[in-house]
Write an enzyme that holds these catalytic residues in place. Structure first.
Site, PDB file in Angstrom:
ATOM      1  N   CYS A  47      39.051  46.445  33.227  1.00 26.14           N
ATOM      2  CA  CYS A  47      38.726  45.290  34.291  1.00 26.14           C
ATOM      3  C   CYS A  47      39.943  45.543  35.238  1.00 26.14           C
ATOM      4  O   CYS A  47      41.125  45.653  35.112  1.00 26.14           O
ATOM      5  CB  CYS A  47      38.966  44.146  33.346  1.00 26.14           C
ATOM      6  N   TYR A 181      31.276  44.246  43.181  1.00 30.02           N
ATOM      7  CA  TYR A 181      30.402  43.751  42.208  1.00 30.02           C
ATOM      8  C   TYR A 181      29.356  42.851  42.723  1.00 30.02           C
ATOM      9  O   TYR A 181      28.151  42.989  41.762  1.00 30.02           O
ATOM     10  CB  TYR A 181      31.522  42.557  41.537  1.00 30.02           C
TER      11      TYR A 181
HETATM   12  N1  LIG Z   1      38.827  35.246  38.406  1.00 28.83           N
HETATM   13  C1  LIG Z   1      38.969  36.103  37.294  1.00 28.83           C
HETATM   14  C2  LIG Z   1      38.031  37.110  36.886  1.00 28.83           C
HETATM   15  C3  LIG Z   1      38.216  38.010  35.706  1.00 28.83           C
HETATM   16  C4  LIG Z   1      36.984  38.737  35.561  1.00 28.83           C
HETATM   17  O1  LIG Z   1      35.642  38.311  35.895  1.00 28.83           O
HETATM   18  N2  LIG Z   1      36.979  39.422  34.343  1.00 28.83           N
HETATM   19  C5  LIG Z   1      35.744  40.302  34.069  1.00 28.83           C
HETATM   20  C6  LIG Z   1      36.093  41.847  33.412  1.00 28.83           C
HETATM   21  S1  LIG Z   1      36.246  42.565  34.736  1.00 28.83           S
HETATM   22  C7  LIG Z   1      35.247  39.634  32.700  1.00 28.83           C
HETATM   23  O2  LIG Z   1      35.807  39.318  31.914  1.00 28.83           O
HETATM   24  N3  LIG Z   1      33.949  39.035  32.670  1.00 28.83           N
HETATM   25  C8  LIG Z   1      33.398  38.681  31.313  1.00 28.83           C
HETATM   26  C9  LIG Z   1      32.452  37.542  31.756  1.00 28.83           C
HETATM   27  O3  LIG Z   1      32.274  37.179  32.839  1.00 28.83           O
HETATM   28  O4  LIG Z   1      32.101  36.856  30.632  1.00 28.83           O
HETATM   29  C10 LIG Z   1      40.376  36.856  37.484  1.00 28.83           C
HETATM   30  O5  LIG Z   1      40.551  37.251  38.610  1.00 28.83           O
HETATM   31  O6  LIG Z   1      41.387  36.630  36.742  1.00 28.83           O
END
Ligand SMILES: N[C@@H](CCC(=O)N[C@@H](CS)C(=O)NCC(=O)O)C(=O)O
Length: 306
Positions: A47, A181
């Site tokens: 990530c 994304y």
């Molecule tokens: N705004 C968050 C975004 C984090 C994020 O979207 N992480 C993704 C992985 S790249 C995730 O865990 N997605 C799982 C989901 O949306 O359920 C940050 O910058 O910390």
């Protein structure tokens, strides 16, 4: 003033982060006060948002101050980040012994309906989530643990550059970090094409910025560089093909950015937190027939210079 565009049909909209508390170092009455050994970072290595958090922890020398665990690079069939200690580079949950991220969020809100994302900054003392917003986490790492950091002089958000950094971060977030994304997860041709346009507009702009500066906001490394790096490192091996950002690769289309990426990668702390194996397995392993492309492995890292 920034113009917030309304989404086009089929555009990927990232959900806002559900936990945005702040650790402070100047008020002992606050709920979350900076202390060594109290806080813990949960990440996955694939990530990019987790990557930037782990990178700032490393650069500031907070390894003994904020502990860290690494989840597996592939989410479960229920879309949950889970601990996969059998995978090289991953760990168990050393704090709670949980099997996955849902239990971590449940410590704080058993009815949590938002996305259970990584990274998560956790308070081991109060047993709760402090923040799941990487932009905030990197600011906390930069600012509030300096009394114990091994590299406290490194200031990634110097006061005289706040405006400049904030301005760069604003467009690089929408057009590049989240732009890739929006291209990859678009559900309509129009949304994909707009995102694709944004990505390469941002790369063009970064390329121009770097024609007369070593870093994005001048001659010193800032959070603007950290945030762009996590996307750039993944660009040629992953986003070009997996997210259909295939106008050109960084290596072949952007000489300044390519030199900059190599320079950053060769800076201590960057390579240590950049796990290409986890990245490729994470992004490619969940789609289509689940195969992971062979190219862009060690050869890519060699080209980057280590
Ligand atoms: N705004 C968050 C975004 C984090 C994020 O979207 N992480 C993704 C992985 S790249 C995730 O865990 N997605 C799982 C989901 O949306 O359920 C940050 O910058 O910390």
């Amino acid at each position: 003033m920034s113009v917030v565009k309304s989404p086009v049909a089929g555009e990927f909209i990232r959900k806002s982060s559900g936990f945005r508390c702040w650790i402070v170092d100047d008020n002992s009455q606050a709920e979350f006060v900076a202390e060594p050994g109290r806080y813990h970072l949960y990440i996955s290595r694939n990530c990019p948002w987790a990557h930037r958090s782990a990178l700032v922890r490393e650069l500031k020398g907070l390894q003994d101050v904020v502990s860290m665990d690494v989840l597996g690079y592939r989410r479960s069939d229920d879309n949950e980040w889970i601990f996969r200690p059998e995978i090289e580079g991953c760990t168990v949950d050393t704090v709670n012994g949980f099997s996955g991220i849902n239990q971590i969020y449940a410590t704080t809100d058993p009815d949590y309906q938002g996305s259970a994302t990584v990274p998560v900054l956790f308070d081991k003392k109060l047993n709760c989530v402090v923040s799941n917003e990487s932009a905030d986490i990197i600011h906390m790492f930069n600012n509030v643990f300096n009394a114990w950091a091994t590299n406290p002089e490194l200031d990634l958000y110097p006061i005289d550059l706040h405006k400049k950094i904030d301005a760069v971060n604003e467009w690089t977030y929408r057009q590049l970090n989240n732009g890739v994304y929006r291209a990859g997860f678009a559900k309509s041709q129009q949304a994909y094409e707009e995102a694709y346009g944004d990505v390469f507009t941002a790369l063009d702009r970064l390329e121009a910025l770097l024609s007369n500066a070593r870093f994005l906001c001048g001659d010193q490394l800032t959070t603007a560089d950290i945030r762009v790096y996590a996307t750039l490192f993944r660009f040629d091996p992953v986003y070009f093909i997996r997210f259909k950002c295939n106008k050109t690769m960084i290596e072949f289309g952007y000489p300044n950015l390519w030199a900059y990426l190599k320079r950053l990668y060769q800076t201590p702390g960057f390579a240590q937190t950049s796990n290409l194996d986890h990245i490729k397995n994470g992004y490619f392993g969940r789609t289509g027939n689940g195969t992971v492309p062979l190219g862009w492995g060690k050869d890519y890292l060699k080209k980057l210079g280590l």
